[in-house]
Design a protein around this motif. Sequence first.
Motif, PDB file in Angstrom:
ATOM      1  N   PRO A 191       0.839  -1.206   0.000  1.00 34.49           N
ATOM      2  CA  PRO A 191       0.000   0.000   0.000  1.00 34.49           C
ATOM      3  C   PRO A 191       0.873   1.256   0.000  1.00 34.49           C
ATOM      4  O   PRO A 191       1.981   1.260   0.536  1.00 34.49           O
ATOM      5  CB  PRO A 191      -0.796  -0.108   1.309  1.00 34.49           C
ATOM      6  CG  PRO A 191      -0.715  -1.546   1.690  1.00 34.49           C
ATOM      7  CD  PRO A 191       0.554  -2.077   1.126  1.00 34.49           C
ATOM      8  N   VAL A 192       0.367   2.324  -0.578  1.00 30.10           N
ATOM      9  CA  VAL A 192       1.140   3.555  -0.738  1.00 30.10           C
ATOM     10  C   VAL A 192       1.611   4.119   0.601  1.00 30.10           C
ATOM     11  O   VAL A 192       2.711   4.679   0.695  1.00 30.10           O
ATOM     12  CB  VAL A 192       0.314   4.603  -1.520  1.00 30.10           C
ATOM     13  CG1 VAL A 192       1.060   5.914  -1.623  1.00 30.10           C
ATOM     14  CG2 VAL A 192      -0.035   4.081  -2.902  1.00 30.10           C
ATOM     15  N   LYS A 193       0.842   3.957   1.639  1.00 29.45           N
ATOM     16  CA  LYS A 193       1.219   4.493   2.954  1.00 29.45           C
ATOM     17  C   LYS A 193       2.453   3.803   3.527  1.00 29.45           C
ATOM     18  O   LYS A 193       3.109   4.351   4.408  1.00 29.45           O
ATOM     19  CB  LYS A 193       0.055   4.380   3.929  1.00 29.45           C
ATOM     20  CG  LYS A 193      -1.085   5.304   3.574  1.00 29.45           C
ATOM     21  CD  LYS A 193      -2.168   5.255   4.609  1.00 29.45           C
ATOM     22  CE  LYS A 193      -3.268   6.231   4.181  1.00 29.45           C
ATOM     23  NZ  LYS A 193      -4.197   6.504   5.247  1.00 29.45           N
ATOM     24  N   GLU A 194       2.776   2.614   3.044  1.00 31.01           N
ATOM     25  CA  GLU A 194       3.931   1.872   3.540  1.00 31.01           C
ATOM     26  C   GLU A 194       5.186   2.092   2.704  1.00 31.01           C
ATOM     27  O   GLU A 194       6.228   1.510   2.990  1.00 31.01           O
ATOM     28  CB  GLU A 194       3.603   0.372   3.585  1.00 31.01           C
ATOM     29  CG  GLU A 194       2.526   0.018   4.572  1.00 31.01           C
ATOM     30  CD  GLU A 194       2.235  -1.477   4.587  1.00 31.01           C
ATOM     31  OE1 GLU A 194       3.092  -2.256   4.123  1.00 31.01           O
ATOM     32  OE2 GLU A 194       1.152  -1.844   5.050  1.00 31.01           O
ATOM     33  N   TYR A 195       5.122   2.901   1.675  1.00 35.30           N
ATOM     34  CA  TYR A 195       6.287   3.149   0.824  1.00 35.30           C
ATOM     35  C   TYR A 195       7.392   3.845   1.599  1.00 35.30           C
ATOM     36  O   TYR A 195       7.135   4.685   2.449  1.00 35.30           O
ATOM     37  CB  TYR A 195       5.926   4.034  -0.369  1.00 35.30           C
ATOM     38  CG  TYR A 195       5.194   3.347  -1.489  1.00 35.30           C
ATOM     39  CD1 TYR A 195       4.942   1.987  -1.485  1.00 35.30           C
ATOM     40  CD2 TYR A 195       4.753   4.079  -2.578  1.00 35.30           C
ATOM     41  CE1 TYR A 195       4.272   1.386  -2.510  1.00 35.30           C
ATOM     42  CE2 TYR A 195       4.081   3.480  -3.622  1.00 35.30           C
ATOM     43  CZ  TYR A 195       3.842   2.130  -3.588  1.00 35.30           C
ATOM     44  OH  TYR A 195       3.179   1.536  -4.623  1.00 35.30           O
ATOM     45  N   GLN A 196       8.606   3.512   1.263  1.00 35.74           N
ATOM     46  CA  GLN A 196       9.769   4.243   1.747  1.00 35.74           C
ATOM     47  C   GLN A 196      10.231   5.136   0.603  1.00 35.74           C
ATOM     48  O   GLN A 196      10.047   4.806  -0.570  1.00 35.74           O
ATOM     49  CB  GLN A 196      10.881   3.287   2.142  1.00 35.74           C
ATOM     50  CG  GLN A 196      10.519   2.416   3.318  1.00 35.74           C
ATOM     51  CD  GLN A 196      11.639   1.446   3.636  1.00 35.74           C
ATOM     52  OE1 GLN A 196      12.582   1.294   2.885  1.00 35.74           O
ATOM     53  NE2 GLN A 196      11.503   0.774   4.770  1.00 35.74           N
ATOM     54  N   LEU A 215      11.624  10.097  -4.031  1.00 37.57           N
ATOM     55  CA  LEU A 215      11.021   9.122  -4.943  1.00 37.57           C
ATOM     56  C   LEU A 215      10.679   7.862  -4.165  1.00 37.57           C
ATOM     57  O   LEU A 215      11.403   7.479  -3.243  1.00 37.57           O
ATOM     58  CB  LEU A 215      12.001   8.763  -6.064  1.00 37.57           C
ATOM     59  CG  LEU A 215      12.463   9.899  -6.962  1.00 37.57           C
ATOM     60  CD1 LEU A 215      13.603   9.425  -7.853  1.00 37.57           C
ATOM     61  CD2 LEU A 215      11.320  10.408  -7.810  1.00 37.57           C
ATOM     62  N   PRO A 216       9.600   7.172  -4.530  1.00 44.43           N
ATOM     63  CA  PRO A 216       9.329   5.883  -3.891  1.00 44.43           C
ATOM     64  C   PRO A 216      10.515   4.939  -4.107  1.00 44.43           C
ATOM     65  O   PRO A 216      11.149   4.953  -5.168  1.00 44.43           O
ATOM     66  CB  PRO A 216       8.089   5.363  -4.611  1.00 44.43           C
ATOM     67  CG  PRO A 216       7.471   6.569  -5.238  1.00 44.43           C
ATOM     68  CD  PRO A 216       8.575   7.523  -5.516  1.00 44.43           C
ATOM     69  N   ALA A 217      10.834   4.147  -3.100  1.00 41.00           N
ATOM     70  CA  ALA A 217      12.003   3.261  -3.179  1.00 41.00           C
ATOM     71  C   ALA A 217      11.923   2.319  -4.374  1.00 41.00           C
ATOM     72  O   ALA A 217      12.934   2.065  -5.033  1.00 41.00           O
ATOM     73  CB  ALA A 217      12.145   2.473  -1.886  1.00 41.00           C
TER      74      ALA A 217
END
Length: 92
Positions: A37-42, A47-49
């Motif tokens: 889910p987007v909320k768990e992105y690093q 930029l998203p990992a």
Amino acid sequence: MDPRFKVSNREALMGIGLAVLNFLWWYAFAYGLGGKPVKEYQYIWGLPAWFFYSCVAGFVVFSILVYVMVKVFFKDVPFEEDTCQETKGEEK
């Protein structure tokens, strides 16, 4: 068989192998890290990992690999048949 074909076939297979590895790298990071889910992105540099590793780092890594492959494994092949026969040791 002309030795130029042997060299070009080997180099073509190496290029295809590198392209397949590039796709696998991209796919593994894009869908491996991007499947959350987007909320768990690093994030790395904003930029998203998954995007950073698949697109930015992958581009840098595979650009270096292409450079090394061309410098180390690829050979200059003459286009003229006469020079090719001379390199094989045949006389005219």
